[in-house]
Design a protein around this motif. Structure first.
Motif, short mmCIF file in Angstrom:
data_model
loop_
_atom_site.label_atom_id
_atom_site.label_comp_id
_atom_site.label_asym_id
_atom_site.label_seq_id
_atom_site.Cartn_x
_atom_site.Cartn_y
_atom_site.Cartn_z
N UNK A 44 0.84 -1.20 0.00
CA UNK A 44 0.00 0.00 0.00
C UNK A 44 0.87 1.25 0.00
N UNK A 45 1.92 1.25 0.83
CA UNK A 45 2.80 2.42 0.93
C UNK A 45 3.48 2.72 -0.39
N UNK A 46 4.01 1.68 -1.06
CA UNK A 46 4.69 1.91 -2.34
C UNK A 46 3.70 2.31 -3.42
N UNK A 47 2.46 1.81 -3.34
CA UNK A 47 1.45 2.22 -4.32
C UNK A 47 1.13 3.70 -4.16
N UNK A 48 0.96 4.13 -2.90
CA UNK A 48 0.69 5.55 -2.65
C UNK A 48 1.88 6.41 -3.07
N UNK A 49 3.06 6.00 -2.62
CA UNK A 49 4.26 6.78 -2.92
C UNK A 49 4.56 6.78 -4.41
N UNK A 50 4.42 5.61 -5.04
CA UNK A 50 4.70 5.51 -6.47
C UNK A 50 3.75 6.36 -7.28
N UNK A 51 2.45 6.31 -6.94
CA UNK A 51 1.47 7.11 -7.67
C UNK A 51 1.71 8.60 -7.45
N UNK A 52 1.89 8.98 -6.18
CA UNK A 52 2.08 10.39 -5.88
C UNK A 52 3.34 10.96 -6.51
N UNK A 53 4.44 10.24 -6.38
CA UNK A 53 5.70 10.72 -6.94
C UNK A 53 5.70 10.69 -8.47
N UNK A 433 -3.56 15.59 -12.89
CA UNK A 433 -2.25 15.12 -12.42
C UNK A 433 -1.68 16.06 -11.35
N UNK A 434 -1.76 17.37 -11.61
CA UNK A 434 -1.22 18.34 -10.66
C UNK A 434 -2.01 18.33 -9.35
N UNK A 435 -3.32 18.13 -9.41
CA UNK A 435 -4.14 18.06 -8.19
C UNK A 435 -3.75 16.84 -7.35
N UNK A 436 -3.54 15.71 -8.00
CA UNK A 436 -3.13 14.51 -7.28
C UNK A 436 -1.76 14.73 -6.63
N UNK A 437 -0.82 15.32 -7.36
CA UNK A 437 0.51 15.58 -6.82
C UNK A 437 0.45 16.54 -5.64
N UNK A 438 -0.42 17.55 -5.71
CA UNK A 438 -0.56 18.50 -4.61
C UNK A 438 -1.14 17.82 -3.38
N UNK A 443 -0.51 15.31 1.98
CA UNK A 443 -0.74 14.10 2.77
C UNK A 443 0.56 13.62 3.43
N UNK A 444 1.67 13.71 2.71
CA UNK A 444 2.95 13.27 3.26
C UNK A 444 3.38 14.18 4.42
N UNK A 445 3.15 15.48 4.28
CA UNK A 445 3.46 16.39 5.38
C UNK A 445 2.65 16.05 6.63
N UNK A 446 1.37 15.74 6.42
CA UNK A 446 0.52 15.36 7.54
C UNK A 446 0.99 14.05 8.17
#
Length: 510
Positions: A44-53, A433-438, A443-446
């Motif tokens: 799950x973590x790599x899916x979130x991180x991979x998608x976001x990054x 794409x930009x909205x997802x990245x934002x 989310x990572x800061x939180x």
């Protein structure tokens, strides 16, 4: 760097991206993930991180194509979108994060050597470790002053060299992979009924050279009631950010590219290759050792996983690869940090003195300030028990701030349709794409928690004096808008809260 001989090819740009991302973090993945979660949480973590990054990589690619005049990537996008102070904030966050990240590289190198010479290097924060790290720091300083192109060539060689031990680790882990161990690790729960025992710690020590810090971590983990999957995943978030830092490497060096189109291509290709590498290292390790065993390993844990599979030479082999990898990544990050300071000063959000170059067209003044900052933080590691974790998580928090601003600028660009007179059909796709990245950056800061946001504010507040100086040089008001004033006010409040929290023990640095 204006001559064609000094321009960087697509392969060199990819090497900068890969070299920046594959550094200290990759060698710490097995234990770092195991201390937080099991296979399911890791997926799950790599899916979130991979998608976001990946979305963030696409934003960098889009901005490189639509705003080719913004040559410095990270900070220039924030400045163009939200004003000079936010441009300063993005540049400072990237620069300070790079410097603190470089300190983590030094700590990990010395911790690696501490596995073989514990009395000399310990966990990487002994007097000897600090002195030797300082010697390496200033040795690289001299090298970079000789020319950016020369240093970039060395980085390309280091990138190729470090891929070899990582590739061998993956191959050996694949052949030693046991589905039974993997399935047992799937949910990643430590049995709540187990109590910490010397027998368990002795078992872990047999395989992992367990140190005091690692023993305490595993005692806490085994004694802690089962965590929810959400809590497990959250515990990995700053780690995934840390290992992906450097994704903007090609963008920062866009003014040196032979072809501007190569910048976006290098960013995406470099990211995809690195993502696959990180996922394989994490998952294959869960098929070699139990989560409890992995969680008890000292860093660099990848070396000890290979030692478990092939014997003592495995730890030595990975340790050599780690030193090469980290030195190459250190070189990349020093180049990136100095380049951002130099470019920000040229854009007048930092004092003009930082625009000074030497005869090799290296931003010498920016390089000096960068290495002085690193030297100061290196000295502080002597007084911190777990310097590597502190540097890793603080680096992630600092770097997420400019990432958030870059992604937000992508949203602004698509929302206002600026530059979309060309290929307007891509506007909606780029906006999504930009909205997802934002959202991902926020989310990572939180997920990282308030502690590191407050520590970041503690760095931002005093260093804002550099911005004040730059504005005074131009005889301009310090803040151009009410938004900038309000932002600085929030930073000052955060810094005061951070000081109070450290003084009262609410925030612990050790």
């Amino acid at each position: 760097m204006s001559s064609s001989a000094q321009k960087l090819s697509l392969n060199a740009l990819i090497a900068l991206v890969v070299g920046s991302m594959i550094g200290a973090g990759v060698f710490s993945l097995p234990a770092t993930f195991a201390r937080a979660t099991g296979v399911a949480g890791a997926l799950i973590a790599w899916t979130i991180a991979g998608t976001g990054m990946l979305m963030l990589a696409f934003v960098f690619q889009t901005l490189a194509q639509r705003k080719p005049d913004l040559d410095s990537g990270v900070f220039s996008y924030a400045q163009a979108g939200f004003g000079n102070y936010m441009g300063f904030a993005a540049a400072l966050g990237f620069w300070a994060g790079s410097c603190v990240g470089n300190v983590s590289y030094f700590v990990l190198i010395k911790s690696t050597l501490g596995g073989f010479f514990p009395d000399i290097f310990g966990d990487g924060n002994t007097v000897t470790a600090v002195v030797i790290s300082s010697m390496i720091l200033w040795g690289f300083h001299v090298l970079i002053l000789r020319g950016v192109k020369e240093a970039a060539t060395i980085n390309t060689i280091a990138t190729i060299a470090k891929i070899v031990p990582i590739g061998i680790f993956l191959l050996v882990a694949l052949f030693n992979f046991k589905t039974g161990i993997f399935s047992d690790n799937f949910l990643g729960y430590f049995a709540a009924a187990i109590t910490p025992s010397d027998d368990l710690l002795l078992h872990l020590n047999d395989y992992g050279h367990l140190g005091h810090a690692e023993a305490e971590l595993i005692r806490e983990a085994v004694a802690t009631p089962t965590e929810s999957l959400f809590s497990q995943v959250r515990g990995t978030m700053l780690v995934t950010v840390f290992v992906f830092l450097g994704i903007e490497g090609a963008s920062v060096y866009s003014r040196y590219a032979k072809d501007r189109k190569d910048v976006g291509v290098a960013t995406v290709l470099g990211f995809l290759g690195v993502l696959l590498t990180f996922v394989l290292i994490t998952l294959l390790s869960y098929g070699v050792m139990t989560r409890a065993e992995l969680a008890g390993l000292r860093q660099p844990s990848m070396a000890l996983v290979l030692e478990r599979m092939v014997g003592a030479w495995g730890a030595i082999f990975i340790s050599v690869g780690l030193i090469i990898s980290v030195l190459g990544a250190y070189l990349s990050w020093t180049l990136l940090a100095a380049e951002v300071l130099f470019s920000a000063a040229k854009s007048k959000v930092f004092p003009a003195a930082l625009t000074r170059e030497n005869e090799n067209q290296v931003p010498a003044a920016a390089l000096w300030l960068t290495n002085i900052f690193i030297q100061g933080f290196l000295i502080l590691t002597y007084f911190v028990a777990d310097a590597f974790t502190l540097a890793l998580e603080l680096t992630s928090a600092l770097s997420l701030i400019p990432y958030f601003l870059v992604a937000a600028y992508g949203v602004k660009l698509a929302s206002t349709a600026e530059t979309y007179n060309i290929n307007p059909e891509n506007r909606n796709k780029d906006l999504i794409i930009a909205c997802i990245a934002t959202f991902y950056s926020a989310l990572m800061l939180y997920s990282g928690g308030m502690k590191y946001i407050l520590l970041a504010a503690l760095i931002y507040a005093p260093t804002s004096l550099l911005f004040f100086k730059a504005r005074q040089e131009q005889k301009l008001p310090i803040f151009a808008t009410a938004f900038e004033k309000a932002t600085f006010g929030v930073i000052v409040v955060g810094a005061v809260v951070a000081i109070y929290s450290i003084a009262t023990g609410l925030i612990r640095l050790q």
